[in-house]
Enzyme design. Structure first.
Site, short mmCIF file in Angstrom:
data_model
loop_
_atom_site.label_atom_id
_atom_site.label_comp_id
_atom_site.label_asym_id
_atom_site.label_seq_id
_atom_site.Cartn_x
_atom_site.Cartn_y
_atom_site.Cartn_z
N LYS A 1 0.84 -1.20 0.00
CA LYS A 1 0.00 0.00 0.00
C LYS A 1 0.88 1.25 0.00
CE LYS A 1 -1.91 2.42 3.29
NZ LYS A 1 -1.72 3.74 2.67
N GLY B 1 7.45 4.42 8.22
CA GLY B 1 6.58 5.55 8.53
C GLY B 1 6.84 6.03 9.94
N SER B 2 5.83 6.61 10.53
CA SER B 2 6.01 7.23 11.84
C SER B 2 6.06 6.16 12.95
CB SER B 2 4.85 8.18 12.13
OG SER B 2 3.64 7.47 12.12
N THR B 3 6.70 6.52 14.05
CA THR B 3 6.80 5.61 15.19
C THR B 3 5.42 5.29 15.75
OG1 THR B 3 9.03 6.33 15.69
CG2 THR B 3 7.78 5.41 17.53
N VAL C 1 2.49 5.13 14.16
CA VAL C 1 1.78 4.15 13.34
C VAL C 1 2.49 2.79 13.42
CG1 VAL C 1 1.10 3.56 10.97
CG2 VAL C 1 0.73 5.86 11.83
N GLY C 2 3.82 2.80 13.51
CA GLY C 2 4.57 1.55 13.66
C GLY C 2 4.09 0.76 14.87
N GLU D 1 10.62 0.50 10.04
CA GLU D 1 11.62 1.56 9.85
C GLU D 1 10.88 2.85 10.19
OE1 GLU D 1 13.22 4.51 8.64
OE2 GLU D 1 13.35 3.81 6.55
N CYS E 1 13.52 10.47 7.20
CA CYS E 1 13.55 9.93 8.58
C CYS E 1 14.93 10.07 9.21
CB CYS E 1 13.10 8.48 8.57
SG CYS E 1 13.96 7.49 7.35
N GLU F 1 10.23 14.54 16.03
CA GLU F 1 10.54 14.54 14.60
C GLU F 1 9.60 15.54 13.91
OE1 GLU F 1 9.55 11.01 12.24
OE2 GLU F 1 11.51 11.22 11.32
P1 ADP Z 1 3.43 10.17 8.14
O1 ADP Z 1 3.09 10.55 9.56
O2 ADP Z 1 4.80 10.47 7.76
O3 ADP Z 1 2.37 10.54 7.13
P2 ADP Z 1 2.46 7.61 8.63
O4 ADP Z 1 3.19 6.73 9.53
O5 ADP Z 1 1.19 8.23 9.10
O6 ADP Z 1 3.48 8.64 8.12
O7 ADP Z 1 2.09 6.87 7.27
C1 ADP Z 1 2.94 5.96 6.62
C2 ADP Z 1 2.09 4.89 5.98
O8 ADP Z 1 1.35 4.25 7.01
C3 ADP Z 1 1.06 5.40 4.97
O9 ADP Z 1 0.99 4.46 3.90
C4 ADP Z 1 -0.23 5.39 5.77
O10 ADP Z 1 -1.38 5.24 4.98
C5 ADP Z 1 -0.02 4.17 6.66
N1 ADP Z 1 -0.85 4.15 7.88
C6 ADP Z 1 -1.29 5.20 8.60
N2 ADP Z 1 -2.03 4.78 9.66
C7 ADP Z 1 -2.05 3.42 9.60
C8 ADP Z 1 -2.63 2.39 10.41
N3 ADP Z 1 -3.35 2.67 11.48
N4 ADP Z 1 -2.41 1.10 10.05
C9 ADP Z 1 -1.66 0.80 8.97
N5 ADP Z 1 -1.10 1.72 8.17
C10 ADP Z 1 -1.28 3.02 8.47
#
Ligand code: ADP
Length: 523
Positions: free
Chosen positions: A214, A267-269, A271-272, A290, A324, A421
């Site tokens: 995705k 992506g972000s910590t 969401v990780g 990551e 990052c 960040e």
């Molecule tokens: P940023 O804060 O830099 O936009 P995110 O961590 O929010 O980065 O997003 C990185 C990826 O994670 C994107 O593809 C986003 O759609 C996806 N994402 C955001 N929220 C979720 C979630 N709850 N579960 C799975 N993937 C997510």
């Protein structure tokens, strides 16, 4: 119609780009070229080798960061589409040719894929600039070539995957098989949309996994284009599935899916953590994360100030600060601190902002309104925390998501701008006295993705390299990455390593096969 659009763009926006650039930079611009905007060709979900509408029929708009206007609408995947994609990927893994064919055949297809990306470099670069806002020159010279490198690097591994022979105690012998882990779910961010796509899929495909990936909702266009090139290269149906959609719906459905064997996320910590929870609550699938960073760049007294300033400038502002591993905490030793600060401001003043399609532009817009607002909020916070705002601090121009390159000095470790960040063009400068002090302060964040050191003293460089808790250390350079160098974080910057052999191994599991050397005592 197309001509009218193009002309409209030149007429309306082109003068706007030049006006904005010339009023900010001290640099003179190259003569403006004619800008032809790319027209996105692939806007549907790519499932089982075909472009299809989403089950719900829903679509969403992807926006042009230069203006905030819609570029086009793309299909929006939800849980039902994830189910379809996983079904296709499962079938391709459990019964299809991809994991079973000789590695040399997978290598041939991946190399062909690399050739196709290379042949479409210009189209992909333009599409990336349109969707993400990064300078076209960077896409041409950096982002898209890095995709080709990733494919070729892992194509080279595809037929060189070996296990071990085991000399066991007793009358037994054994060997290990390195087997692809299965169906892989991959969720990627918007800051390097196509590079991230290929960094993720190349090792997984090389070892025989099948993929449901995705792209970020902000930047779906190049990943969908790349799906078509994969098909043309000969990747069988179901092996590579690309779903445009949102995190809370499609992303969450991928992370919690029982039919997915592993998740890789950048992506972000925050969401990780959610992804790891979803993986734990479903089928305990392993996660490769990551995540964020707040990397220190440490400049010692013996550094050439001019060179160190240039390095810090690139560390903080490359890709509009949306990296990052950006170097955003610039620790400068007291002997050169004041000169460094003065020169860093002069250097920031020369930054060329403008339309990312324009030649010579170094800094385009931030990716979207949410990021733009977040950065400006942090700048306000920095001012309130009594950091010293030396340059920048404002949005730039009258439309789109541009932020001026910003420098704060007199930043203290506990300030939010030194801890969080920001993911934008904001540099914090911190003064220090001794090596011991900077080791402690450099490590004082929740993150540990990268660190940089500028010094002529090899002993200091060695000592700092071993003491800084980060996944990559750059000595007298910064942001130098390569497929051959493992990449990943310590602490809350992540779990696991990508690129290199580490990246390949993370998509495989090891099976031990054991048998008696002579007759079986069991039979
Ligand atoms: P940023 O804060 O830099 O936009 P995110 O961590 O929010 O980065 O997003 C990185 C990826 O994670 C994107 O593809 C986003 O759609 C996806 N994402 C955001 N929220 C979720 C979630 N709850 N579960 C799975 N993937 C997510």
């Amino acid at each position: 119609m197309f001509f009218a659009q193009k002309y409209g763009y030149l007429h309306k926006n082109f003068s706007f780009a030049i006006r904005r650039v010339s009023c900010v930079t001290l640099h003179s611009m190259a003569a403006p070229a004619v800008i032809t905007l790319p027209v996105p060709k692939y806007t549907k979900l790519f499932i089982n080798g075909e472009f299809v509408d989403s089950v719900s029929g829903r679509t969403f708009e992807t926006l042009d960061p230069r203006t905030g206007d819609a570029i086009t609408s793309v299909a929006e995947a939800t849980k039902e589409d994830v189910d379809e994609a996983v079904k296709a990927a499962r079938k391709a893994f459990d019964h299809g040719p991809w994991p079973r064919m000789p590695g040399s055949e997978r290598a041939r297809i991946l190399n062909k894929y690399a050739d196709l990306v290379e042949q479409h470099l210009e189209e992909l670069a333009r599409l990336e600039t349109l969707d993400n806002g990064k300078p076209l020159a960077a896409c041409r010279a950096g982002d898209i070539p890095s995709c080709v490198k990733a494919l070729r690097y892992y194509a080279g591994y595809a037929d060189k995957i070996h296990g071990l022979t085991l000399k066991m105690s007793g009358e037994y012998q054994g060997y290990t098989l390195q087997e692809p882990i299965g169906v892989v779910g991959q969720i990627i961010p918007w800051n390097y949309p196509l590079s991230m796509f290929f960094y993720k899929i190349s090792p997984a495909l090389a070892c025989g996994c099948t993929v449901v990936i995705k792209p970020a909702e902000q930047t779906p266009l190049t990943a969908l284009y790349a799906a078509q090139l994969g098909k043309e290269a000969g990747i069988p149906a179901g092996v590579l599935n690309v779903l445009s959609g949102f995190g809370e719906t499609a992303g969450a459905a991928i992370s919690s899916h029982m039919g997915i064997d592993k998740i890789a996320f950048t992506g972000s910590t925050e969401v990780g953590r959610r992804i790891m929870e979803a993986a734990a609550k479903s089928n305990l699938k392993p996660v490769m994360l990551e995540l964020g960073g707040k990397s220190p760049l440490i400049v010692m007294d013996d550094a050439d100030v001019e060179e160190a300033v240039n390095l810090a400038h690139r560390a903080a502002y490359s890709n509009m600060g949306q990296i990052c591993c950006a170097g955003t905490r610039i620790f400068v030793q007291e002997g050169i601190h004041d000169e460094f600060v003065k020169k860093a401001v002069e250097r920031a003043r020369q930054q060329v902002l403008g339309d990312p399609f324009m030649p010579g532009v170094q800094q385009g817009p931030q990716v979207d309104k949410a990021q733009f607002d977040k950065i400006l909020k942090y700048i306000e916070l920095g001012k309130r925390e009594q950091a010293n705002l030396l340059i920048g601090g404002k949005c730039w121009g009258d439309k789109g998501f541009y932020v001026e390159p910003t420098i704060f000095s007199d930043v203290q470790d506990n300030m939010k701008i030194a801890q969080d960040e920001i993911f934008g063009p904001v540099m914090s400068i911190l003064k220090f006295k001794t090596v011991e002090e900077v080791i402690e302060r450099g490590n004082k964040t929740i993150y540990g993705l990268a660190a940089g050191i500028v010094t002529k003293n090899i002993n200091v460089a060695n000592r700092l390299s071993r003491s800084l808790r980060a996944g990559v250390i750059w000595i007298n350079c910064y942001l130098v990455t390569d497929m051959d160098a493992p990449f990943g974080g310590y602490k809350m910057s992540g779990i696991g390593r990508e690129r290199s052999l580490c990246g390949l191994e993370s998509y495989m599991q090891v099976k031990s096969v054991i048998c008696p050397v002579y007759e079986s005592p069991w039979l």
